[in-house]
Design a protein around this motif. Structure first.
Motif, PDB file in Angstrom:
ATOM      1  N   HIS A   1      -7.722  -2.133  -4.236  1.00 54.65           N
ATOM      2  CA  HIS A   1      -7.543  -3.010  -3.077  1.00 54.65           C
ATOM      3  C   HIS A   1      -7.433  -4.475  -3.462  1.00 54.65           C
ATOM      4  O   HIS A   1      -6.632  -5.214  -2.889  1.00 54.65           O
ATOM      5  CB  HIS A   1      -8.685  -2.801  -2.076  1.00 54.65           C
ATOM      6  CG  HIS A   1      -8.527  -1.547  -1.282  1.00 54.65           C
ATOM      7  ND1 HIS A   1      -9.538  -1.002  -0.549  1.00 54.65           N
ATOM      8  CD2 HIS A   1      -7.468  -0.718  -1.098  1.00 54.65           C
ATOM      9  CE1 HIS A   1      -9.122   0.097   0.051  1.00 54.65           C
ATOM     10  NE2 HIS A   1      -7.872   0.281  -0.279  1.00 54.65           N
TER      11      HIS A   1
ATOM     12  N   LEU B   1      -6.295  -3.947   5.672  1.00 60.93           N
ATOM     13  CA  LEU B   1      -5.564  -2.675   5.714  1.00 60.93           C
ATOM     14  C   LEU B   1      -5.936  -1.883   6.962  1.00 60.93           C
ATOM     15  O   LEU B   1      -5.057  -1.351   7.657  1.00 60.93           O
ATOM     16  CB  LEU B   1      -5.860  -1.835   4.469  1.00 60.93           C
ATOM     17  CG  LEU B   1      -5.039  -2.134   3.223  1.00 60.93           C
ATOM     18  CD1 LEU B   1      -5.595  -1.390   2.029  1.00 60.93           C
ATOM     19  CD2 LEU B   1      -3.586  -1.776   3.441  1.00 60.93           C
TER      20      LEU B   1
ATOM     21  N   LYS C   1       0.831  -1.199   0.000  1.00 61.80           N
ATOM     22  CA  LYS C   1       0.000   0.000   0.000  1.00 61.80           C
ATOM     23  C   LYS C   1       0.873   1.260   0.000  1.00 61.80           C
ATOM     24  O   LYS C   1       0.561   2.246  -0.670  1.00 61.80           O
ATOM     25  CB  LYS C   1      -0.944  -0.009   1.210  1.00 61.80           C
ATOM     26  CG  LYS C   1      -1.861   1.189   1.286  1.00 61.80           C
ATOM     27  CD  LYS C   1      -2.854   1.229   0.142  1.00 61.80           C
ATOM     28  CE  LYS C   1      -3.850   2.356   0.325  1.00 61.80           C
ATOM     29  NZ  LYS C   1      -4.767   2.469  -0.790  1.00 61.80           N
TER      30      LYS C   1
ATOM     31  N   LEU D   1      -3.930  -5.147  -4.527  1.00 64.37           N
ATOM     32  CA  LEU D   1      -3.015  -5.168  -3.383  1.00 64.37           C
ATOM     33  C   LEU D   1      -3.093  -6.503  -2.643  1.00 64.37           C
ATOM     34  O   LEU D   1      -2.066  -7.099  -2.297  1.00 64.37           O
ATOM     35  CB  LEU D   1      -3.356  -4.039  -2.407  1.00 64.37           C
ATOM     36  CG  LEU D   1      -2.970  -2.622  -2.789  1.00 64.37           C
ATOM     37  CD1 LEU D   1      -3.569  -1.639  -1.798  1.00 64.37           C
ATOM     38  CD2 LEU D   1      -1.477  -2.475  -2.841  1.00 64.37           C
TER      39      LEU D   1
END
Length: 170
Positions: free
Chosen positions: A100, A145, A92, A103
């Motif tokens: 997302h 996250l 990130k 990631l």
């Protein structure tokens, strides 16, 4: 006192005793000594005292209790999960604008979704199954996250591992 005559069997046992480290069940470590008989008693006692002190373990009561600067907040934590989460945070930080789901796939966050999703695939999904997988992976990544950002922030403030909300500001 006289000189002790040892048999061959006793000599072997004593030799073996000297060559191995021994601990007595009730008393701990043992030290075998040989004291020269032609020196003064005072000198012999001072040498024995020095040997005992040199080989003695430091008593726990003599140690100062040092409080650690940081203590673990939880009783248990999963090392592999923490490493995956911190890997996600590194991705990130390196690619802040990346979607997302990409990631999460790059960080291999999910054992079921990461292998089937290609983080370098074009933006347009190939079918409805892949689109659904991307949505679910995006949700998993968003939650991870949030969790690992809280853990990192709390660790910087001295609480680890802890994912309590962090009060920002004053």
């Amino acid at each position: 006192m006289g000189v002790i005559n040892l048999r061959k069997k006793d000599e072997m046992g004593f030799s073996q005793f000297l060559s191995e480290a021994h601990e007595h069940l009730n008393f701990g470590k043992a030290l075998a000594l040989s004291i020269p008989l032609n020196q003064s008693v005072k000198l012999s006692l001072s040498q024995v005292k020095a040997l005992i002190e040199a080989n003695q373990d430091v008593k726990e009561s003599a140690l100062r209790k040092i409080k650690p600067k940081l203590t673990l907040q939880g009783q248990r934590f999963n090392f592999n999960a923490l490493m995956k989460g911190f890997g996600l945070l590194k991705f990130k930080a390196a690619f802040p604008a990346m979607e997302h789901w990409r990631l999460g796939a790059a960080a291999t966050l999910s054992d079921s979704y990461s292998p089937v999703l290609n983080c370098l695939a074009p933006r347009q999904s190939s079918d409805a199954i892949e689109a659904g997988d991307r949505i679910l992976m995006g949700k998993i990544t968003y939650r991870a996250l949030d969790k690992y950002q809280k853990i990192a922030e709390n660790a910087a403030r001295g609480k680890f591992p802890c994912n309590d909300p962090v009060a920002m500001g004053g």
